[in-house]
Design a protein around this motif. Structure first.
Motif, PDB file in Angstrom:
ATOM      1  N   GLU A  48      11.527  20.251  -0.258  1.00 47.93           N
ATOM      2  CA  GLU A  48      12.271  19.540  -1.306  1.00 47.93           C
ATOM      3  C   GLU A  48      12.730  18.149  -0.844  1.00 47.93           C
ATOM      4  N   ARG A  49      12.490  17.835   0.426  1.00 46.04           N
ATOM      5  CA  ARG A  49      12.869  16.518   0.958  1.00 46.04           C
ATOM      6  C   ARG A  49      11.653  15.686   1.353  1.00 46.04           C
ATOM      7  N   LYS A  50      10.500  16.032   0.830  1.00 42.73           N
ATOM      8  CA  LYS A  50       9.305  15.337   1.309  1.00 42.73           C
ATOM      9  C   LYS A  50       9.305  13.850   0.975  1.00 42.73           C
ATOM     10  N   ARG A  51      10.125  13.456   0.014  1.00 46.24           N
ATOM     11  CA  ARG A  51      10.226  12.032  -0.306  1.00 46.24           C
ATOM     12  C   ARG A  51      10.720  11.208   0.889  1.00 46.24           C
ATOM     13  N   SER A  52      11.375  11.902   1.838  1.00 44.54           N
ATOM     14  CA  SER A  52      11.881  11.189   3.014  1.00 44.54           C
ATOM     15  C   SER A  52      10.761  10.618   3.877  1.00 44.54           C
ATOM     16  N   ALA A  53       9.529  11.064   3.632  1.00 42.98           N
ATOM     17  CA  ALA A  53       8.397  10.570   4.428  1.00 42.98           C
ATOM     18  C   ALA A  53       7.796   9.304   3.834  1.00 42.98           C
ATOM     19  N   VAL A  54       8.496   8.693   2.878  1.00 39.64           N
ATOM     20  CA  VAL A  54       7.897   7.555   2.164  1.00 39.64           C
ATOM     21  C   VAL A  54       7.573   6.379   3.090  1.00 39.64           C
ATOM     22  N   LEU A  55       8.460   6.102   4.068  1.00 37.50           N
ATOM     23  CA  LEU A  55       8.167   4.968   4.959  1.00 37.50           C
ATOM     24  C   LEU A  55       6.913   5.241   5.781  1.00 37.50           C
ATOM     25  N   ALA A  56       6.829   6.451   6.316  1.00 37.75           N
ATOM     26  CA  ALA A  56       5.650   6.809   7.110  1.00 37.75           C
ATOM     27  C   ALA A  56       4.384   6.703   6.259  1.00 37.75           C
ATOM     28  N   ALA A  57       4.472   7.153   5.015  1.00 35.58           N
ATOM     29  CA  ALA A  57       3.303   7.107   4.124  1.00 35.58           C
ATOM     30  C   ALA A  57       2.909   5.662   3.833  1.00 35.58           C
ATOM     31  N   LEU A  58       3.912   4.810   3.635  1.00 32.99           N
ATOM     32  CA  LEU A  58       3.603   3.397   3.350  1.00 32.99           C
ATOM     33  C   LEU A  58       2.978   2.712   4.560  1.00 32.99           C
ATOM     34  N   TYR A  59       3.450   3.081   5.746  1.00 29.08           N
ATOM     35  CA  TYR A  59       2.820   2.523   6.958  1.00 29.08           C
ATOM     36  C   TYR A  59       1.342   2.907   7.010  1.00 29.08           C
ATOM     37  N   LEU A  60       1.053   4.135   6.598  1.00 31.13           N
ATOM     38  CA  LEU A  60      -0.351   4.585   6.613  1.00 31.13           C
ATOM     39  C   LEU A  60      -1.191   3.819   5.589  1.00 31.13           C
ATOM     40  N   VAL A  61      -0.591   3.524   4.436  1.00 29.99           N
ATOM     41  CA  VAL A  61      -1.317   2.712   3.441  1.00 29.99           C
ATOM     42  C   VAL A  61      -1.613   1.335   4.037  1.00 29.99           C
ATOM     43  N   GLN A  62      -0.582   0.754   4.652  1.00 36.68           N
ATOM     44  CA  GLN A  62      -0.756  -0.590   5.213  1.00 36.68           C
ATOM     45  C   GLN A  62      -1.798  -0.590   6.338  1.00 36.68           C
ATOM     46  N   GLU A  63      -1.773   0.475   7.121  1.00 30.91           N
ATOM     47  CA  GLU A  63      -2.750   0.596   8.213  1.00 30.91           C
ATOM     48  C   GLU A  63      -4.173   0.643   7.628  1.00 30.91           C
TER      49      GLU A  63
END
Ligand code: FES
Length: 201
Positions: A48-63
């Motif tokens: 229920e807290r998976k939204r907390s991974a948003v920064l990590a996910a955005l870094y992966l998009v940028q990568e």
């Protein structure tokens, strides 16, 4: 209809937004490797807290894309059960995310107090001259982007230039930066010495 009795209603003038946050970019899905990496990161959060991974996910998009595209952010929103607007809010808050295409090497010169007092401005000017671009621009070859940044946490080694969010070039001078550019052109990544935080571990 006008909202003011004496003003003519002009929808073109009052209801036209120039707001543009990100390029659409190409259709986006994570590569299998990056998706696996994100899934692994998600195991660190309660579902229920998976939204907390948003920064990590955005870094992966940028990568993967080199910068954050609207399609990339929508993909992240879908995975994390966020709205695209929520992802965009995060992306636009943090300066380490690029909203448009950048060069292969992003040079970010710290301009905060210690670096400023130790000649950061001269460093920026010399890089600008050497690359033939202003701060915020990418050179015509698409190799270098020049940006200014705030404190990089290496104030005792000021002035500091960060390359690609990862490599620190410390005690920078116009001469050492000129050599850095020549070395990057000649040797690519091998010219980058890393970060003192890693070297001193
Ligand atoms: S002021 Fe430049 S690294 Fe801290």
């Amino acid at each position: 209809m006008s909202f003011h009795p004496l003003m003519e209603y002009d929808p073109g003038r009052f209801h036209h937004s120039e707001r543009k946050i990100a390029d659409e970019g190409a259709p986006f899905v994570f590569t299998p490797e990056r998706r696996a990496k994100l899934d692994e990161i998600l195991t660190e959060y309660p579902p229920e807290r998976k939204r907390s991974a948003v920064l990590a996910a955005l870094y992966l998009v940028q990568e993967q894309e080199g910068y954050l595209t609207a399609n990339g952010m929508r993909h992240v929103a879908g995975i994390l059960d966020l709205t695209p607007a929520e992802v965009e809010d995060v992306a636009t808050y943090y300066v380490m995310f690029f909203k448009e295409k950048v060069g292969k090497y992003v040079l970010q010169v710290c301009r905060t107090l210690s670096c400023a007092l130790n000649g950061a401005e001269r460093v920026t000017e010399s890089l600008s001259e050497k690359l033939g671009i202003k701060v915020g621009e990418t050179d015509p070859s698409g190799m270098f982007t020049l940006l200014e940044f705030e404190c990089l946490g290496a104030c005792d080694r000021a002035p500091v230039v960060m390359v690609n969010n990862e490599h620190w070039h410390e005690h920078a001078t116009p001469e050492s930066c000129s050599k850095l550019i020549d070395d990057i052109k000649a040797k690519g990544e091998a010219a980058l010495s890393g970060c003192h935080l890693k070297v001193e571990k």
